[in-house]
Design an enzyme around this catalytic site. Structure first.
Site, PDB file in Angstrom:
ATOM      1  N   GLN A 120       0.859  -1.186   0.000  1.00  0.00           N
ATOM      2  CA  GLN A 120       0.000   0.000   0.000  1.00  0.00           C
ATOM      3  C   GLN A 120       0.893   1.233   0.000  1.00  0.00           C
ATOM      4  O   GLN A 120       1.667   1.432   0.935  1.00  0.00           O
ATOM      5  CB  GLN A 120      -0.862  -0.052   1.262  1.00  0.00           C
ATOM      6  CG  GLN A 120      -1.625   1.185   1.592  1.00  0.00           C
ATOM      7  CD  GLN A 120      -1.955   1.217   3.091  1.00  0.00           C
ATOM      8  OE1 GLN A 120      -1.932   0.207   3.761  1.00  0.00           O
ATOM      9  NE2 GLN A 120      -2.243   2.381   3.602  1.00  0.00           N
ATOM     10  N   SER A 123       1.818   6.939   2.056  1.00  0.00           N
ATOM     11  CA  SER A 123       2.632   7.921   2.783  1.00  0.00           C
ATOM     12  C   SER A 123       3.818   8.402   1.963  1.00  0.00           C
ATOM     13  O   SER A 123       4.413   7.647   1.196  1.00  0.00           O
ATOM     14  CB  SER A 123       3.171   7.308   4.075  1.00  0.00           C
ATOM     15  OG  SER A 123       2.128   6.824   4.864  1.00  0.00           O
ATOM     16  N   SER A 155       5.222  -0.754   3.791  1.00  0.00           N
ATOM     17  CA  SER A 155       5.447  -2.076   4.377  1.00  0.00           C
ATOM     18  C   SER A 155       5.433  -3.131   3.281  1.00  0.00           C
ATOM     19  O   SER A 155       4.611  -3.060   2.369  1.00  0.00           O
ATOM     20  CB  SER A 155       4.351  -2.422   5.390  1.00  0.00           C
ATOM     21  OG  SER A 155       4.281  -1.460   6.390  1.00  0.00           O
ATOM     22  N   GLU A 238      -8.119  -1.391   6.763  1.00  0.00           N
ATOM     23  CA  GLU A 238      -6.913  -1.644   7.565  1.00  0.00           C
ATOM     24  C   GLU A 238      -7.275  -1.716   9.053  1.00  0.00           C
ATOM     25  O   GLU A 238      -6.894  -2.639   9.754  1.00  0.00           O
ATOM     26  CB  GLU A 238      -5.881  -0.541   7.311  1.00  0.00           C
ATOM     27  CG  GLU A 238      -4.594  -0.762   8.077  1.00  0.00           C
ATOM     28  CD  GLU A 238      -3.464   0.160   7.613  1.00  0.00           C
ATOM     29  OE1 GLU A 238      -3.735   1.121   6.865  1.00  0.00           O
ATOM     30  OE2 GLU A 238      -2.320  -0.094   8.015  1.00  0.00           O
ATOM     31  N   GLU A 358      -3.650  10.070  17.531  1.00  0.00           N
ATOM     32  CA  GLU A 358      -4.317  11.381  17.497  1.00  0.00           C
ATOM     33  C   GLU A 358      -5.311  11.450  16.336  1.00  0.00           C
ATOM     34  O   GLU A 358      -6.414  12.012  16.466  1.00  0.00           O
ATOM     35  CB  GLU A 358      -3.275  12.502  17.361  1.00  0.00           C
ATOM     36  CG  GLU A 358      -2.395  12.718  18.585  1.00  0.00           C
ATOM     37  CD  GLU A 358      -1.313  11.641  18.740  1.00  0.00           C
ATOM     38  OE1 GLU A 358      -1.031  10.930  17.758  1.00  0.00           O
ATOM     39  OE2 GLU A 358      -0.771  11.514  19.855  1.00  0.00           O
TER      40      GLU A 358
END
Ligand SMILES: Cc1cc2nc3c(=O)[nH]c(=O)nc-3n(C[C@H](O)[C@H](O)[C@H](O)COP(=O)(O)OP(=O)(O)OC[C@H]3O[C@@H](n4cnc5c(N)ncnc54)[C@H](O)[C@@H]3O)c2cc1C
Length: 394
Positions: A120, A123, A155, A238, A358
């Site tokens: 995936q 980022s 990953s 996910e 967060e």
């Protein structure tokens, strides 16, 4: 449908694996082979991905039957399936929602059998929590798109045959609206995958550099400019996948192995440690029951924002247990091959993967509790203006 018995699964796993169609990767074939053989056997009955339709490698099970199948399969020894996880629990379910019939036919079965591994790629160095700010460009020339940019924290990137890659196709649109998703071939010129070394000694993350890599328009997932909607499905899957891992029938009166080990070593004789251990144990049980409820609620369609609560609880439970086990392992906790040290070093990453703590709290606040939303000045501003902080005056 009846879930298989332990004997059914045992018998199946004893049989030779059916032939697959994987093109060997030069570097990782040996370590991937046991997982691939195991998944090919499970795929005979669709037990690796039970909720997927039969034609795509599943067995069309309801969520309740799937939980029973997973629990039976998990009760038997299995090889390391880490490299296959993103395809089976995140990308596959997303393709079931957003992929065309032709894409589902091409991609899903090879993912279910382990013949193809997927990563995936969201980022980037300047786009983590604010992933909609990403800068990897996809430019169209006829039926082919050319990709330029850099991904990070990918990953399983080094094992992957395919990458689900979020790109910017319209820089003049506001940041969420100019994105498009593609499934790209990771083994082509123009894709360079570099491992990143972690503090626990592993290197399962990668940086991926895209320099003129190409992808056919037939491999676009969702409409042009609709990449954000596809990305939201990926992230919801996910979180739901992390929770689903805990949704097997809780064994209320069976001690988990970590707690049994503490008891056997006499570590629970100390009252403070016993209290911490029971807190971690009870949290774990509550987590399993909550995960079962969420799995039942998400029976139909894409998982909702509720997965954020489950994810936060998993992080807390994992950290409590890891810290306690490290504290009780004495000098052994300094050894690299001690499982307590391993879990302790892994635990900070739990708060980041799949969206930080967060960010999960923001989701719960805004989408479940209906609290006022975060300030988002850049929502309607062209990305070319907002990306460098060049927002118009308020
Ligand atoms: C184990 C692991 C696996 C990963 N696998 C993948 C993968 O396969 N593919 C992929 O694309 N990415 C992957 N990631 C990346 C992960 O999604 C990002 O690390 C994560 O989204 C946070 O982004 P960042 O690291 O850039 O931190 P930042 O976004 O820079 O955040 C820094 C800090 O600011 C806080 N923060 C940021 N925005 C807000 C806000 N609006 N409100 C409150 N606080 C805020 C964050 O919570 C954090 O504490 C993985 C990460 C880990 C740790």
């Amino acid at each position: 449908m009846n879930a298989p018995s332990v004997a059914d699964v045992e018998n199946l796993l004893r049989d030779p694996a059916p032939a697959g169609d994987h093109v060997p990767s030069p570097t990782h074939e040996v370590e991937l082979a046991p997982g691939r053989e195991y998944l090919r056997k499970l795929a005979v009955h669709g037990w690796a991905v039970p909720t997927w339709p039969v034609e795509h490698g599943g067995c069309g099970a309801t969520e309740a039957d799937a939980a029973a199948i997973r629990s039976t399969v998990a009760s038997l020894p299995a090889p390391d399936l880490y490299a296959f996880g993103i395809g089976m629990s995140i990308v596959g379910p997303t393709l079931l929602t957003h992929g065309t019939t032709e894409q589902q036919q091409r991609w899903l079965r090879p993912i279910a059998t382990g013949d193809r591994i997927v990563c995936q790629m969201f980022s980037e160095p300047d786009a983590g929590s604010d992933v909609a700010n990403l800068a990897t460009r996809a430019t169209r020339d006829g039926d082919v798109w050319s990709l330029q940019g850099q991904k990070v924290w990918t990953s399983r990137g080094m094992y992957s045959d395919w990458g689900l890659c979020l790109t910017r196709t319209d820089p003049d649109a506001p940041k969420h609206r100019g994105l498009t998703m593609f499934m790209i071939d990771m083994r082509q010129p123009g894709v360079t995958v570099t491992p990143l070394h972690q503090m626990d000694g592993e290197a399962h993350f990668t940086e991926v550099f895209l320099d003129g890599a190409t992808v056919s328009d037939a491999d676009r997932v969702g409409d042009i400019g609709q990449g954000w909607a596809v990305a939201m499905t990926v992230l919801a899957n996910e979180r739901a996948g992390i929770a689903r891992g805990r949704s097997a029938e809780p064994k209320m009166f069976v001690l988990p192995s970590w707690l049994r080990a503490l008891a056997e070593r006499g570590d629970l004789d100390d009252r403070v440690r016993r209290d911490r251990a029971m807190r971690a144990f009870v949290n774990g049980r509550v987590l399993e029951l909550t995960a079962r409820r969420s799995a039942a609620e998400a029976r139909s369609g894409t998982p909702g924002p509720g997965g954020s609560g489950g994810k936060l609880r998993i992080v807390r439970t994992f950290k409590e247990r890891a810290e306690l086990c490290l504290d009780t392992s004495g000098a052994n906790g300094m050894l690299r091959d001690d499982s307590a040290a391993d879990d302790f070093l892994l635990s900070p990453s739990m708060s980041l993967r799949g969206g930080t703590d967060e960010v999960q709290l923001n989701i719960i606040g805004e989408r479940i509790l209906g609290l006022p939303s975060d300030v988002r000045l850049d929502r309607d501003v062209p990305w070319t203006q907002s990306r460098n902080g060049l927002l118009p005056p308020i």
